[in-house]
Design an enzyme around this catalytic site. Structure first.
Site, short mmCIF file in Angstrom:
data_model
loop_
_atom_site.label_atom_id
_atom_site.label_comp_id
_atom_site.label_asym_id
_atom_site.label_seq_id
_atom_site.Cartn_x
_atom_site.Cartn_y
_atom_site.Cartn_z
N CYS A 246 -11.83 -12.66 6.76
CA CYS A 246 -11.91 -12.29 5.35
C CYS A 246 -12.80 -13.30 4.64
O CYS A 246 -12.65 -14.51 4.85
CB CYS A 246 -10.51 -12.29 4.73
N LEU A 247 -13.68 -12.80 3.81
CA LEU A 247 -14.58 -13.69 3.06
C LEU A 247 -13.78 -14.59 2.11
O LEU A 247 -14.27 -15.65 1.72
CB LEU A 247 -15.61 -12.87 2.27
N HIS B 181 -6.59 -5.65 -0.51
CA HIS B 181 -7.06 -6.57 -1.57
C HIS B 181 -6.76 -5.98 -2.95
O HIS B 181 -6.37 -6.72 -3.86
CB HIS B 181 -8.58 -6.78 -1.46
N GLY C 143 -17.28 -5.71 4.40
CA GLY C 143 -16.62 -5.04 3.28
C GLY C 143 -16.40 -6.02 2.15
O GLY C 143 -16.48 -7.24 2.35
N GLN D 155 -11.93 -9.51 -4.96
CA GLN D 155 -12.48 -10.76 -4.42
C GLN D 155 -13.51 -11.41 -5.32
O GLN D 155 -13.80 -12.59 -5.19
CB GLN D 155 -13.13 -10.49 -3.04
N HIS E 98 -8.17 -2.95 5.05
CA HIS E 98 -8.22 -4.36 4.64
C HIS E 98 -8.63 -4.46 3.16
O HIS E 98 -8.02 -5.20 2.39
CB HIS E 98 -9.21 -5.09 5.57
N GLU E 99 -9.65 -3.68 2.76
CA GLU E 99 -10.12 -3.72 1.37
C GLU E 99 -9.08 -3.13 0.41
O GLU E 99 -8.89 -3.63 -0.69
CB GLU E 99 -11.45 -2.96 1.20
O1 GNR Z 1 -16.47 -9.33 6.83
C1 GNR Z 1 -15.33 -8.97 7.11
N1 GNR Z 1 -15.01 -8.72 8.40
C2 GNR Z 1 -13.85 -8.08 8.80
C3 GNR Z 1 -13.55 -8.08 10.15
C4 GNR Z 1 -12.42 -7.43 10.62
C5 GNR Z 1 -11.59 -6.78 9.73
C6 GNR Z 1 -11.87 -6.80 8.38
C7 GNR Z 1 -12.99 -7.42 7.92
S1 GNR Z 1 -13.35 -7.39 6.22
C8 GNR Z 1 -14.31 -8.84 6.04
C9 GNR Z 1 -14.91 -8.92 4.65
C10 GNR Z 1 -13.80 -9.06 3.64
O2 GNR Z 1 -13.18 -10.07 3.46
N2 GNR Z 1 -13.46 -8.01 2.97
O3 GNR Z 1 -12.45 -8.04 2.11
NI NI Z 2 -11.11 -9.58 2.82
#
Ligand code: GNR
Ligand code: NI
Length: 174
Positions: free
Chosen positions: A91-92, A137, A46, A51, A133-134
């Site tokens: 998270c990236l 952000h 995601g 980001q 999660h997104e």
């Molecule tokens: O790549 C991602 N893997 C992930 C794994 C478990 C729960 C959420 C994520 S999101 C993350 C990519 C990211 O940072 N998205 O904002």
């Molecule tokens: Ni993230």
């Protein structure tokens, strides 16, 4: 198409609350394509516009192993949440750290698609976790905010140290 630079914790720009998208036009669709390219090459499941330092309410996701199930959510709002799911998240913007986070197991979301049409969808499993999660952000929130102050500080210090070492290395090599 372009690969965009992903901001990393503790960059204060990750704390920005995103504004609603006003127009779903070709310029936005170009940004969406660039976000997918950036997410796929990272690789991640995601990516939120926050980001890549674009503070609009927009996210992309693809949790399929074949990487052929793209989702775009513009101006998403959660209508309903059910159940509890604990997932080891990464998270990236927090590279190299993985911790368990508790989220809703099922969500119903209203959003605009890439044609600007209003949609309502139910998400479950990893896609539901990813969308939550997104959406965090877009509020300036990171998964590390669910951890203890001690864990968050440890992560911040390690990432700051790594960044400093990278800067020194570049200075020597350059
Ligand atoms: O790549 C991602 N893997 C992930 C794994 C478990 C729960 C959420 C994520 S999101 C993350 C990519 C990211 O940072 N998205 O904002
Ligand atoms: Ni993230």
């Amino acid at each position: 198409m372009a690969i965009l630079k992903i901001l990393e914790f503790p960059d204060p720009r990750l704390r920005t609350r995103a504004s609603p998208v006003e127009n779903v036009d070709d310029e936005l669709r170009q940004l969406i394509d660039d976000m997918f390219e950036t997410m796929y090459q990272a690789p991640g499941i995601g990516l939120a516009a926050t980001q890549i330092d674009v503070h609009k309410r927009l996210l992309v996701a693809d949790v399929s192993s074949e990487r052929n199930d793209p989702h775009v959510l513009i101006n998403p709002t959660i209508l309903q949440k059910d159940g509890v799911a604990v997932t080891e998240e990464g998270c990236l913007s927090v590279p190299g750290f993985y911790e368990e986070v508790e989220r809703a197991e099922h969500i119903r979301v209203r959003y605009l698609d890439r044609d600007g049409e209003t949609c309502e969808s139910d998400f479950e499993g990893l896609l539901a976790v990813c969308v939550q999660h997104e959406m965090d952000h877009l509020e300036g929130k990171l998964f590390v905010d669910y951890l203890s102050e001690t864990k968050r500080q440890r992560i911040r210090k390690r990432l700051e140290k790594e960044r400093k070492e990278r800067r020194l290395q570049t200075a020597v090599a350059g």
